[in-house]
Enzyme design. Sequence first.
Site, PDB file in Angstrom:
ATOM      1  N   CYS A   1       6.268 -12.608   1.605  1.00 48.94           N
ATOM      2  CA  CYS A   1       5.988 -12.517   3.052  1.00 48.94           C
ATOM      3  C   CYS A   1       5.255 -13.746   3.587  1.00 48.94           C
ATOM      4  O   CYS A   1       5.221 -13.961   4.802  1.00 48.94           O
ATOM      5  CB  CYS A   1       5.189 -11.264   3.351  1.00 48.94           C
ATOM      6  SG  CYS A   1       6.031  -9.763   2.839  1.00 48.94           S
TER       7      CYS A   1
ATOM      8  N   ASN B   1       8.705  -4.429   8.614  1.00 48.82           N
ATOM      9  CA  ASN B   1       8.288  -5.637   7.893  1.00 48.82           C
ATOM     10  C   ASN B   1       9.540  -6.369   7.397  1.00 48.82           C
ATOM     11  O   ASN B   1      10.238  -5.872   6.513  1.00 48.82           O
ATOM     12  CB  ASN B   1       7.391  -5.217   6.727  1.00 48.82           C
ATOM     13  CG  ASN B   1       6.925  -6.395   5.887  1.00 48.82           C
ATOM     14  OD1 ASN B   1       7.428  -7.496   6.003  1.00 48.82           O
ATOM     15  ND2 ASN B   1       5.965  -6.134   5.018  1.00 48.82           N
TER      16      ASN B   1
ATOM     17  N   HIS C   1       1.885 -11.956  10.363  1.00 50.03           N
ATOM     18  CA  HIS C   1       2.940 -11.249   9.626  1.00 50.03           C
ATOM     19  C   HIS C   1       2.918  -9.767  10.010  1.00 50.03           C
ATOM     20  O   HIS C   1       1.858  -9.143  10.014  1.00 50.03           O
ATOM     21  CB  HIS C   1       2.707 -11.424   8.127  1.00 50.03           C
ATOM     22  CG  HIS C   1       3.575 -10.573   7.274  1.00 50.03           C
ATOM     23  ND1 HIS C   1       4.938 -10.449   7.488  1.00 50.03           N
ATOM     24  CD2 HIS C   1       3.295  -9.774   6.217  1.00 50.03           C
ATOM     25  CE1 HIS C   1       5.442  -9.622   6.596  1.00 50.03           C
ATOM     26  NE2 HIS C   1       4.466  -9.190   5.820  1.00 50.03           N
TER      27      HIS C   1
HETATM   28  O1  UT7 Z   1       4.349  -7.443   3.436  1.00 45.61           O
HETATM   29  C1  UT7 Z   1       3.851  -7.038   2.191  1.00 45.61           C
HETATM   30  C2  UT7 Z   1       2.494  -6.528   2.367  1.00 45.61           C
HETATM   31  N1  UT7 Z   1       2.515  -5.103   2.501  1.00 45.61           N
HETATM   32  C3  UT7 Z   1       1.634  -4.508   3.283  1.00 45.61           C
HETATM   33  O2  UT7 Z   1       0.889  -5.116   3.971  1.00 45.61           O
HETATM   34  C4  UT7 Z   1       1.506  -3.023   3.227  1.00 45.61           C
HETATM   35  C5  UT7 Z   1       0.045  -2.665   3.152  1.00 45.61           C
HETATM   36  N2  UT7 Z   1      -0.174  -1.253   3.046  1.00 45.61           N
HETATM   37  C6  UT7 Z   1       0.023  -0.398   4.070  1.00 45.61           C
HETATM   38  O3  UT7 Z   1       0.466  -0.798   5.135  1.00 45.61           O
HETATM   39  C7  UT7 Z   1      -0.388   1.038   3.900  1.00 45.61           C
HETATM   40  O4  UT7 Z   1      -1.121   1.166   2.702  1.00 45.61           O
HETATM   41  C8  UT7 Z   1       0.817   2.017   3.881  1.00 45.61           C
HETATM   42  C9  UT7 Z   1       1.424   2.125   5.255  1.00 45.61           C
HETATM   43  C10 UT7 Z   1       1.862   1.550   2.885  1.00 45.61           C
HETATM   44  C11 UT7 Z   1       0.349   3.408   3.465  1.00 45.61           C
HETATM   45  O5  UT7 Z   1      -0.669   3.859   4.351  1.00 45.61           O
HETATM   46  P1  UT7 Z   1      -2.005   4.481   3.763  1.00 45.61           P
HETATM   47  O6  UT7 Z   1      -2.814   4.928   4.918  1.00 45.61           O
HETATM   48  O7  UT7 Z   1      -2.604   3.459   2.838  1.00 45.61           O
HETATM   49  O8  UT7 Z   1      -1.485   5.740   3.001  1.00 45.61           O
HETATM   50  P2  UT7 Z   1      -1.608   6.103   1.454  1.00 45.61           P
HETATM   51  O9  UT7 Z   1      -0.718   5.236   0.628  1.00 45.61           O
HETATM   52  O10 UT7 Z   1      -3.064   6.151   1.084  1.00 45.61           O
HETATM   53  O11 UT7 Z   1      -1.039   7.578   1.457  1.00 45.61           O
HETATM   54  C12 UT7 Z   1      -1.686   8.614   2.168  1.00 45.61           C
HETATM   55  C13 UT7 Z   1      -0.849   9.866   2.041  1.00 45.61           C
HETATM   56  C14 UT7 Z   1      -0.476  10.194   0.598  1.00 45.61           C
HETATM   57  O12 UT7 Z   1      -0.521  11.578   0.442  1.00 45.61           O
HETATM   58  P3  UT7 Z   1      -1.770  12.281  -0.272  1.00 45.61           P
HETATM   59  O13 UT7 Z   1      -1.839  11.679  -1.641  1.00 45.61           O
HETATM   60  O14 UT7 Z   1      -2.972  11.921   0.582  1.00 45.61           O
HETATM   61  O15 UT7 Z   1      -1.413  13.723  -0.258  1.00 45.61           O
HETATM   62  C15 UT7 Z   1       0.952   9.731   0.493  1.00 45.61           C
HETATM   63  O16 UT7 Z   1       1.667  10.438  -0.490  1.00 45.61           O
HETATM   64  O17 UT7 Z   1       0.388   9.714   2.744  1.00 45.61           O
HETATM   65  C16 UT7 Z   1       1.471  10.046   1.869  1.00 45.61           C
HETATM   66  N3  UT7 Z   1       2.627   9.228   2.259  1.00 45.61           N
HETATM   67  C17 UT7 Z   1       3.503   9.605   3.184  1.00 45.61           C
HETATM   68  N4  UT7 Z   1       3.571  10.704   3.962  1.00 45.61           N
HETATM   69  C18 UT7 Z   1       4.580  10.785   4.839  1.00 45.61           C
HETATM   70  C19 UT7 Z   1       2.976   8.006   1.772  1.00 45.61           C
HETATM   71  N5  UT7 Z   1       4.095   7.580   2.392  1.00 45.61           N
HETATM   72  C20 UT7 Z   1       4.427   8.552   3.275  1.00 45.61           C
HETATM   73  C21 UT7 Z   1       5.467   8.696   4.211  1.00 45.61           C
HETATM   74  N6  UT7 Z   1       5.495   9.810   4.963  1.00 45.61           N
HETATM   75  N7  UT7 Z   1       6.411   7.741   4.387  1.00 45.61           N
END
Ligand code: UT7
Length: 318
Positions: A110, A275, A244
């Site tokens: 990225c 993204n 980005h």
């Molecule tokens: O360009 C490359 C660089 N990449 C990035 O910059 C991405 C950086 N990371 C992020 O943007 C965020 O971490 C995400 C958007 C990927 C995830 O958001 P988050 O607030 O960090 O969520 P999380 O991974 O901590 O997950 C929270 C909950 C989990 O459930 P539990 O364990 O709390 O029950 C996940 O299983 O959300 C769940 N979850 C979803 N729920 C519904 C994860 N993906 C999804 C989904 N829909 N698509």
Amino acid sequence: MSFHILGTGSYVPPVVVTNDDLAKIVETNDEWITTRTGIRRRHVAVDETTSEMAAKAASAALENSGVSADELDLILCATVSGDYICPNMACLVQRAIGAACPAFDLNGACSAFLLLLETAAAYLSTGRYRKILCVGAEQMSRILDWTDRSTCILFGDGAAGVVLEPGENYLGSQLVFRGSEELLNLPTSTGTFPGSRLEAQHPYVYMNGSEVYKFATRIVPQAIQQLLDKTGTPQSDVAWVVCHQANRRIIEAAARRLKDIADEKFLINIEDYGNTSAASIPLLLDECNRAGTFKKGDLIVLAAFGGGLSCVAALIRW
Ligand code: UT7
């Protein structure tokens, strides 16, 4: 001497996949995706390859610049989802647009588009080349596991680029690298040699989202501040920040830390594209260029981060 941007161009495939469409494939919903990421829809290439999208973006950038393909001295491309590992994407773009100049790719995920600008600035400063085309293009849909809701909802496909000539408008850059594959990787093929100690890997994007999120929210404002310090630029002089587009919340967190850059100067189009990795920054640049957002002389901070891990910030004058 560094460079001046002569023009911009982009291309996104016509098929649009909404969050509701994704909710039919994996256990997710529009509300979760929108509030956690800011993404509402993304373009997905079903009939085109990455290099075909890159060539369309390249042609649009050449047209916008008033430069013909045979005037180009160098083509620099970036992708993590190219048609092939070899030949590189730049060679396929070179053939498609009818150029005859050297053409090669840089691998920087990225952050890669800003690495293209950094490389082009160095070449243009030496006087070795006078017209350089830089293109970032991705078909992320091809390298995602569409059963993994934590990654498949984040990315989109598209291509965009710029044409550069020698000038004075690349004012500085800040490059931060923390070599690590644990948080974000995309494995290559492991082959079938029976004695290989390497196990076949899941050939899709792997990301520890929350750790990458922490890295990004810390490193992006830090790198931007270091860039402003080294170029002697007060935050209040910054006209726009083109960050980005990985997550709206990461951009908002950076805006909160850089208090003297008003929130509305952080440009955002993630809602419509998701993204798009190496295409993300030039896509937003092209959108703003064509909308007339940038005025001559505007100071624009560009900031990217991603696999590597890496973060690159650059200051340009429009
Ligand atoms: O360009 C490359 C660089 N990449 C990035 O910059 C991405 C950086 N990371 C992020 O943007 C965020 O971490 C995400 C958007 C990927 C995830 O958001 P988050 O607030 O960090 O969520 P999380 O991974 O901590 O997950 C929270 C909950 C989990 O459930 P539990 O364990 O709390 O029950 C996940 O299983 O959300 C769940 N979850 C979803 N729920 C519904 C994860 N993906 C999804 C989904 N829909 N698509």
